[in-house]
Design a protein around this motif. Structure first.
Motif, short mmCIF file in Angstrom:
data_model
loop_
_atom_site.label_atom_id
_atom_site.label_comp_id
_atom_site.label_asym_id
_atom_site.label_seq_id
_atom_site.Cartn_x
_atom_site.Cartn_y
_atom_site.Cartn_z
N GLU A 102 0.83 -1.21 0.00
CA GLU A 102 0.00 0.00 0.00
C GLU A 102 0.87 1.26 0.00
O GLU A 102 0.61 2.21 -0.75
CB GLU A 102 -0.93 0.01 1.21
CG GLU A 102 -1.91 1.15 1.21
CD GLU A 102 -2.85 1.10 2.40
OE1 GLU A 102 -3.35 2.18 2.78
OE2 GLU A 102 -3.08 0.02 2.96
N LEU A 103 1.91 1.25 0.81
CA LEU A 103 2.82 2.39 0.87
C LEU A 103 3.58 2.55 -0.44
O LEU A 103 3.72 3.65 -0.96
CB LEU A 103 3.79 2.24 2.04
CG LEU A 103 4.79 3.37 2.25
CD1 LEU A 103 4.07 4.69 2.53
CD2 LEU A 103 5.75 3.02 3.39
N THR A 104 4.05 1.44 -1.00
CA THR A 104 4.78 1.48 -2.28
C THR A 104 3.88 2.03 -3.38
O THR A 104 4.33 2.85 -4.20
CB THR A 104 5.31 0.08 -2.64
OG1 THR A 104 6.18 -0.36 -1.60
CG2 THR A 104 6.06 0.11 -3.96
N PHE A 106 1.39 4.07 -2.99
CA PHE A 106 1.24 5.50 -2.69
C PHE A 106 2.46 6.27 -3.19
O PHE A 106 2.34 7.29 -3.86
CB PHE A 106 1.04 5.71 -1.19
CG PHE A 106 1.07 7.14 -0.77
CD1 PHE A 106 0.01 7.99 -1.08
CD2 PHE A 106 2.15 7.65 -0.07
CE1 PHE A 106 0.04 9.33 -0.70
CE2 PHE A 106 2.18 8.99 0.32
CZ PHE A 106 1.12 9.83 0.00
N TRP A 107 3.67 5.76 -2.88
CA TRP A 107 4.89 6.41 -3.36
C TRP A 107 4.92 6.46 -4.88
O TRP A 107 5.31 7.47 -5.46
CB TRP A 107 6.12 5.67 -2.84
CG TRP A 107 6.43 5.91 -1.39
CD1 TRP A 107 6.00 6.94 -0.60
CD2 TRP A 107 7.24 5.09 -0.58
NE1 TRP A 107 6.51 6.81 0.65
CE2 TRP A 107 7.28 5.68 0.70
CE3 TRP A 107 7.95 3.91 -0.78
CZ2 TRP A 107 8.00 5.13 1.76
CZ3 TRP A 107 8.66 3.37 0.27
CH2 TRP A 107 8.69 3.98 1.53
N ARG A 109 2.40 6.59 -6.97
CA ARG A 109 1.47 7.63 -7.43
C ARG A 109 2.06 9.03 -7.22
O ARG A 109 1.97 9.89 -8.09
CB ARG A 109 0.13 7.52 -6.70
CG ARG A 109 -0.71 6.34 -7.11
CD ARG A 109 -2.14 6.38 -6.56
NE ARG A 109 -2.25 6.60 -5.13
CZ ARG A 109 -2.20 5.64 -4.20
NH1 ARG A 109 -2.04 4.38 -4.56
NH2 ARG A 109 -2.33 5.95 -2.92
N CYS A 110 2.66 9.23 -6.06
CA CYS A 110 3.26 10.55 -5.77
C CYS A 110 4.38 10.86 -6.76
O CYS A 110 4.44 11.96 -7.31
CB CYS A 110 3.81 10.58 -4.35
SG CYS A 110 2.56 10.64 -3.06
N SER A 117 9.19 10.86 -2.98
CA SER A 117 8.40 10.28 -1.90
C SER A 117 9.07 9.18 -1.11
O SER A 117 8.79 9.02 0.06
CB SER A 117 7.09 9.72 -2.49
OG SER A 117 6.38 10.74 -3.11
N ARG A 131 7.19 10.65 2.17
CA ARG A 131 5.80 11.07 2.18
C ARG A 131 4.99 9.93 2.76
O ARG A 131 5.25 8.76 2.46
CB ARG A 131 5.30 11.37 0.76
CG ARG A 131 5.77 12.69 0.28
CD ARG A 131 5.16 13.10 -1.04
NE ARG A 131 6.10 13.99 -1.69
CZ ARG A 131 6.25 15.27 -1.35
NH1 ARG A 131 5.50 15.79 -0.43
NH2 ARG A 131 7.15 16.00 -1.95
N GLN A 133 0.96 8.51 3.75
CA GLN A 133 -0.46 8.62 3.46
C GLN A 133 -1.19 8.65 4.79
O GLN A 133 -1.01 7.75 5.61
CB GLN A 133 -0.88 7.43 2.62
CG GLN A 133 -2.32 7.45 2.21
CD GLN A 133 -2.61 6.30 1.24
OE1 GLN A 133 -1.72 5.63 0.74
NE2 GLN A 133 -3.86 6.09 0.99
N SER A 135 -3.92 7.96 7.27
CA SER A 135 -5.00 6.97 7.40
C SER A 135 -6.26 7.66 7.88
O SER A 135 -6.20 8.59 8.64
CB SER A 135 -4.60 5.89 8.39
OG SER A 135 -3.47 5.20 7.95
#
Length: 137
Positions: A102-104, A106-107, A109-110, A117, A131, A133, A135
């Motif tokens: 999930e974090l990867t 997000f990074w 997308r950023c 990120s 960076r 996200q 919650s």
């Protein structure tokens, strides 16, 4: 300054953020400044205006909030109310294997949008940045 008991400090500005060091001899700041500048630059902070403000009322001593939560040595043992304003994630703390899909995502997308990120940590451990996200609880 002497008449008012003020002592000189070292200061620097990176993308409108002011950094102050009260040590007599400053540590290396250039490495940090070079690392943080790309994280801040896309936000054009010199052109920002306040669009929204919110407050979290934490019924506790303000100093304890910062010492016990923001420095995060006892985060997992903190009262849940304190964690409303802080997200604990071992991947962004640099103490996990970094395998957080999930974090990867997000990074990814950023960074596709031009925002550096991924976790960046100084070799000497003096700083880390990423960076995260927020919650929704």
């Amino acid at each position: 300054m002497n008449a008012h008991g003020l002592k000189p400090v070292h200061g620097a500005v990176v993308e409108t953020c002011i950094y102050v060091c009260v040590a007599e001899t400053t540590p290396d700041f250039d490495t940090f400044a070079s690392a943080v500048q790309p994280f801040l630059a896309p936000h054009q902070l010199d052109n920002c205006k306040v669009a929204h403000e919110s407050s979290i009322v934490e019924k506790d001593n303000w100093k304890l909030v910062f010492e016990n939560n923001r420095e995060c040595y006892p985060c997992e043992g903190s009262p849940p109310e304190l964690l409303n304003s802080f997200v604990e994630n071992h991947s962004v703390a640099g103490v996990a294997d970094g395998n957080d899909p999930e974090l990867t995502a997000f990074w990814d997308r950023c960074e596709a949008g031009g925002l550096p990120s991924r976790l960046l940590m100084a070799e000497n451990g003096q700083f880390r940045m990423t960076r995260i996200q927020q919650s929704v609880r």
